[in-house]
Design a protein around this motif. Structure first.
Motif, PDB file in Angstrom:
ATOM      1  N   VAL A  31      50.238 133.859  85.255  1.00 41.84           N
ATOM      2  CA  VAL A  31      51.104 134.933  85.615  1.00 41.84           C
ATOM      3  C   VAL A  31      52.124 134.574  84.002  1.00 41.84           C
ATOM      4  O   VAL A  31      52.622 135.330  83.354  1.00 41.84           O
ATOM      5  N   GLY A  32      52.575 133.283  83.674  1.00 41.64           N
ATOM      6  CA  GLY A  32      52.848 133.002  82.505  1.00 41.64           C
ATOM      7  C   GLY A  32      52.598 133.723  81.077  1.00 41.64           C
ATOM      8  O   GLY A  32      52.610 134.153  80.430  1.00 41.64           O
ATOM      9  N   MET A  33      51.322 133.037  81.284  1.00 45.28           N
ATOM     10  CA  MET A  33      50.003 134.068  79.840  1.00 45.28           C
ATOM     11  C   MET A  33      49.367 135.034  80.741  1.00 45.28           C
ATOM     12  O   MET A  33      49.945 136.070  78.740  1.00 45.28           O
ATOM     13  N   LEU A  34      50.292 136.027  81.270  1.00 45.59           N
ATOM     14  CA  LEU A  34      49.547 137.425  81.674  1.00 45.59           C
ATOM     15  C   LEU A  34      50.597 138.046  81.497  1.00 45.59           C
ATOM     16  O   LEU A  34      50.758 139.286  80.478  1.00 45.59           O
ATOM     17  N   GLU A  35      52.201 137.332  81.726  1.00 46.39           N
ATOM     18  CA  GLU A  35      53.470 138.340  80.482  1.00 46.39           C
ATOM     19  C   GLU A  35      54.205 137.872  79.338  1.00 46.39           C
ATOM     20  O   GLU A  35      54.056 138.365  78.272  1.00 46.39           O
ATOM     21  N   ALA A  36      53.288 136.698  78.650  1.00 52.08           N
ATOM     22  CA  ALA A  36      53.321 136.343  77.670  1.00 52.08           C
ATOM     23  C   ALA A  36      52.598 136.905  76.451  1.00 52.08           C
ATOM     24  O   ALA A  36      52.360 137.483  75.333  1.00 52.08           O
ATOM     25  N   CYS A  37      51.268 137.336  76.689  1.00 49.32           N
ATOM     26  CA  CYS A  37      50.340 138.093  76.310  1.00 49.32           C
ATOM     27  C   CYS A  37      50.131 139.351  76.577  1.00 49.32           C
ATOM     28  O   CYS A  37      49.396 140.210  75.969  1.00 49.32           O
ATOM     29  N   SER A  67      50.352 136.681  69.565  1.00 52.68           N
ATOM     30  CA  SER A  67      52.082 136.368  68.960  1.00 52.68           C
ATOM     31  C   SER A  67      52.437 134.756  68.825  1.00 52.68           C
ATOM     32  O   SER A  67      51.221 134.215  70.004  1.00 52.68           O
ATOM     33  N   THR A  68      52.730 133.972  68.654  1.00 48.48           N
ATOM     34  CA  THR A  68      53.276 132.603  69.448  1.00 48.48           C
ATOM     35  C   THR A  68      53.555 132.222  70.821  1.00 48.48           C
ATOM     36  O   THR A  68      52.676 131.091  71.334  1.00 48.48           O
ATOM     37  N   SER A  69      54.045 133.015  71.215  1.00 43.38           N
ATOM     38  CA  SER A  69      54.300 132.917  72.609  1.00 43.38           C
ATOM     39  C   SER A  69      53.398 132.690  73.258  1.00 43.38           C
ATOM     40  O   SER A  69      52.943 132.554  74.389  1.00 43.38           O
ATOM     41  N   CYS A  70      51.974 133.831  72.352  1.00 43.52           N
ATOM     42  CA  CYS A  70      51.033 134.016  73.618  1.00 43.52           C
ATOM     43  C   CYS A  70      50.291 133.278  73.869  1.00 43.52           C
ATOM     44  O   CYS A  70      49.875 132.556  74.770  1.00 43.52           O
ATOM     45  N   ASP A  71      50.057 132.996  72.429  1.00 41.63           N
ATOM     46  CA  ASP A  71      48.807 131.108  72.080  1.00 41.63           C
ATOM     47  C   ASP A  71      49.825 130.524  72.572  1.00 41.63           C
ATOM     48  O   ASP A  71      48.973 129.736  73.423  1.00 41.63           O
ATOM     49  N   ALA A  72      50.797 129.856  72.918  1.00 41.00           N
ATOM     50  CA  ALA A  72      51.187 129.089  73.642  1.00 41.00           C
ATOM     51  C   ALA A  72      50.803 129.328  74.804  1.00 41.00           C
ATOM     52  O   ALA A  72      51.069 128.171  76.197  1.00 41.00           O
ATOM     53  N   ALA A  73      51.489 130.473  75.554  1.00 43.44           N
ATOM     54  CA  ALA A  73      51.185 130.829  76.768  1.00 43.44           C
ATOM     55  C   ALA A  73      49.758 130.188  77.200  1.00 43.44           C
ATOM     56  O   ALA A  73      49.202 129.892  78.613  1.00 43.44           O
ATOM     57  N   ILE A  74      49.396 130.578  76.378  1.00 41.86           N
ATOM     58  CA  ILE A  74      47.039 129.822  76.929  1.00 41.86           C
ATOM     59  C   ILE A  74      47.201 128.633  76.211  1.00 41.86           C
ATOM     60  O   ILE A  74      46.299 128.156  77.647  1.00 41.86           O
ATOM     61  N   VAL A  75      47.654 127.815  75.362  1.00 41.21           N
ATOM     62  CA  VAL A  75      47.385 126.375  75.471  1.00 41.21           C
ATOM     63  C   VAL A  75      48.404 126.085  77.092  1.00 41.21           C
ATOM     64  O   VAL A  75      47.169 125.482  77.878  1.00 41.21           O
ATOM     65  N   MET A  77      48.197 127.042  80.010  1.00 36.82           N
ATOM     66  CA  MET A  77      47.223 127.862  81.289  1.00 36.82           C
ATOM     67  C   MET A  77      45.918 127.188  81.246  1.00 36.82           C
ATOM     68  O   MET A  77      45.512 126.147  81.742  1.00 36.82           O
ATOM     69  N   ALA A  78      45.710 126.047  80.008  1.00 30.93           N
ATOM     70  CA  ALA A  78      44.258 125.700  79.397  1.00 30.93           C
ATOM     71  C   ALA A  78      45.000 124.040  80.263  1.00 30.93           C
ATOM     72  O   ALA A  78      43.867 123.078  80.212  1.00 30.93           O
ATOM     73  N   ASP A  79      46.270 123.927  79.869  1.00 34.69           N
ATOM     74  CA  ASP A  79      46.443 122.332  80.344  1.00 34.69           C
ATOM     75  C   ASP A  79      46.365 122.175  81.489  1.00 34.69           C
ATOM     76  O   ASP A  79      46.066 121.750  82.493  1.00 34.69           O
TER      77      ASP A  79
END
Length: 143
Positions: A31-37, A67-75, A77-79
């Motif tokens: 959800v964090g990734m979906l919201e940030a991205c 965006s930086t926030s989207c990229d961080a959220a993807i990271v 999720m990968a973690d």
């Protein structure tokens, strides 16, 4: 950026189905990734049908525009996925008897078995409680 490979090991697949939370109940990485991205998904991937990694493939294709926030959220999720695949086999081994005793009639998928184990917390072994707690924390399912 990311390179995920899912083997055909049935234990990992079964555990993934058992322990992953559905988007409706997760408040963690997905959800964090979906919201940030959301802006990037709308701009670049709106026509993509979700599922089977298509959305992530689209995001990867546009990684230079994220965006930086989207990229961080993807990271993040990968973690979480790394955690899942690193711990799924042991979680299933530890909780197998508790799943059989308390959640055998629960349909697989959508985080239903994880919810069942959380609901049966008082009845499950302390080792399984530890596993459930770790997965719940990693996937944002803590109360």
């Amino acid at each position: 950026m990311m390179n995920f490979a899912l083997g055909k090991n049935s234990v990992v697949l079964a555990t993934s189905a058992l322990l992953l939370a559905s988007a409706a109940q997760a408040q963690g990485p997905v959800v964090g990734m979906l919201e940030a991205c959301e802006p990037e998904i709308t701009q670049y991937c709106d026509a993509v049908s979700p599922g089977d990694g298509r959305l992530m493939a689209c995001m990867y294709a546009h990684e230079d525009k994220l965006s930086t926030s989207c990229d961080a959220a993807i990271v993040d999720m990968a973690d979480a996925l790394d955690f899942l695949f690193a711990n799924a086999r042991s979680a299933l081994a530890v909780c197998a008897a508790d799943i059989e005793a308390n959640c055998a009639d629960v349909e697989l998928g959508g985080g239903r078995v994880m919810s069942c184990l959380k609901d049966a917390n008082e009845k499950i072994s302390s080792d399984c409680q530890t596993q459930v707690g770790a997965f719940a924390q990693q996937f944002g399912l803590t109360d």
